[in-house]
Scaffold this motif. Structure first.
Motif: not given
Length: 517
Positions: A108-115, A227-231
């Motif tokens: 889900x991405x790094x930002x979701x993990x922070x949330x 950026x690495x997650x998005x790529x």
């Protein structure tokens, strides 16, 4: 083609058509990179809120003496089994959170993990704040432990992926500084309340815990995705926008984006499989060597006596030291840890990671040896002071031993396995921590083994063994891009040859697109 796809394609074309900057053969120095990337520094501080929260949470236990302890011979004592349960199950929860954090971060991405970490931490501190029994207090610590595991794993993953090469080591080692700062904040609030017997003595500190998830919530919308997650998820245009939000020079975005894409594709080609990576991949081929290094680095906090030092105030109470002296010595010790973390950030740029870690392990072994010798004279007030002083001096080891080790752990994994590799590292960290947090109360409690300073011999022995292991296993990663590290691990370069090994590829991080090699 959909409207969204057209928009993304147009944005990517606009980014890649940016005029290249003038060619400069020399990369920026560390201090130039610090000046050029103020936004990245702020985002790295955000990613280390988990480390602040971890340091803060580890000292919360000190203030529960009055609420859950019983007076034995004029001193508040918590039964060893409750201490073991609080410490052990909290660490187990952090261990589980680290593993879960790897899944969430990858899917889900790094930002979701922070949330998710912020939501769990808010709930955990709410339970701790309202706890009236040891069991409810334990439930709160378990919930907060899950949050800590997710936040710590995600934070180190995120920092390793957004920082330019000259800053990466310092940024990853900032984990140690933030953890010590969390200790200091907790100590500043907690220690003056050690002699209070009212509910306010501990509830104020527990209420302060809401600051950390509050910070995660407050600034989450401002934090760009990795950026690495998005790529890795086939969103190069989104990755270009993320690089822009990170404050990257527009002229360098095409070259950086090309490098991220190239590294991702090369790792997928070597793995001869789809972009989906599993935890088992961390134990296969060259990745097993990388995983071992990450595990060693994550074992170091317990090898240098982290569980002993964070229980320092309670240990010194059991050893017979007055509350005023305990408060003074604890704050001095944590200040040592902060100072050593700051100093390490500079020294690491001169001497590298490996040398500092080995120095830290040697220093730790020496300090605990002196403590063990002093522990052989349990009825001497002078020996008690030596134990107390050397326990606080041990905080100096945090900087050179843990800071560079966390930098290496954040750099050596394959890019596509980074979230999972770091999740394994933190999982092992907290498994090892669980073992020691179960054992420690039985070693120093006055109604159990009551070893006192003799505990120093245990950590001196572990430090000596770890020094030998690291000498043969820990490589130097300073100044190496992820592509270079991929090549060196694939080629099975010997540990002590990492520093001088010449890679076959021309690295592209500072070579603008369109410039001839």
């Amino acid at each position: 083609m959909t409207a969204d796809q057209k928009t993304e394609t147009n944005h990517l074309e606009n980014v890649t058509s940016t005029e290249p900057a003038p060619h400069d053969d020399s990369p920026p120095t560390t201090w130039e990179a610090l000046r050029q990337n103020p936004l990245i520094i702020l985002f790295c501080l955000y990613a280390n809120v988990g480390a602040l929260m971890y340091g803060f949470d580890n000292l919360v236990l000190s203030l529960s003496l009055q609420k859950f302890g019983s007076l034995v011979h004029g001193t508040y004592t918590i039964p060893a089994y409750w201490q073991s349960l609080w410490n052990a199950l909290s660490q187990v929860a952090t261990m589980i959170g680290s593993t879960v954090g790897g899944f969430i971060s990858d899917r889900l991405g790094r930002r979701v993990a922070f949330l998710v970490a912020a939501c769990l931490s808010s709930a955990g501190f709410a339970v701790v704040y309202t706890a009236n029994t040891p069991g409810v207090f334990l439930a709160g610590k378990i919930i907060n432990g899950l949050a800590l595991g997710i936040a710590l794993t995600t934070g180190q993953t995120y920092v390793s992926e957004i920082t330019p090469l000259p800053l990466r080591g310092i940024a990853l080692s900032a984990y140690t500084f933030c953890m010590n700062l969390g200790y200091m904040i907790a100590a500043s609030v907690a220690l003056p309340r050690l002699t209070m017997t009212t509910d306010a003595a501990y509830k104020v500190l527990f209420a302060c815990g809401w600051v950390w998830p509050g910070l995660l919530f407050l600034f989450l919308l401002l934090v760009p995705e990795s950026p690495y997650f998005l790529v890795a998820n086939d969103k190069p245009a989104h990755a270009a926008r993320a690089l822009t939000r990170l404050g990257t020079n527009p002229a360098r975005i095409p070259a950086l984006l090309d490098e991220i894409i190239r590294t991702n594709e090369e790792e997928k080609r070597r793995a001869a499989q789809s972009k989906e990576a599993s935890f088992l991949d961390c134990f296969r081929g060259p990745n097993w060597r990388r995983t071992r290094i990450i595990l060693y680095c994550n074992a170091l906090p317990q090898v240098i006596g982290s569980s002993f030092m964070t229980n320092g105030p309670y240990f010194l109470v059991q050893a017979g030291m007055s509350a005023a002296k305990i408060g003074m010595m604890t704050e001095i010790g944590i200040a040592f840890g902060i100072a050593s973390s700051l100093l390490t950030g500079y020294v690491m740029t001169v001497y590298g990671r490996r040398t500092l870690v080995l120095f830290g392990m040697g220093l730790s072994t020496g300090l605990f040896t002196v403590m063990g010798i002093a522990g052989c004279f349990p009825h001497s007030s002078a020996a008690l002071w030596v134990v107390g002083i050397f326990l606080q001096l041990s905080w100096w080891v945090y900087g050179p031993a843990i800071g560079p080790a966390m930098a290496i752990a954040g750099e050596v994994s394959a890019v596509r396995l980074r979230a999972k590799s770091l999740a394994l590292g933190f999982t092992f960290n907290y498994f090892f921590s669980t073992v020691w947090n179960v054992i420690m109360p039985y070693l120093y409690n006055s109604d159990e083994a009551d070893l006192g300073g003799l505990i120093g011999w245990i950590f001196a022995g572990m430090g000596a063994v770890m020094f030998v292991v690291l000498f043969f296993e820990l490589p130097e990663t300073q100044g190496r891009s992820f592509e270079e590290l991929d090549e060196m691990f694939t080629e099975k370069v010997a540990t002590r040859r990492f520093a001088e090994f010449q890679c076959s590829r021309v690295m592209m991080e500072y070579v603008p697109k369109g410039v001839d090699e």
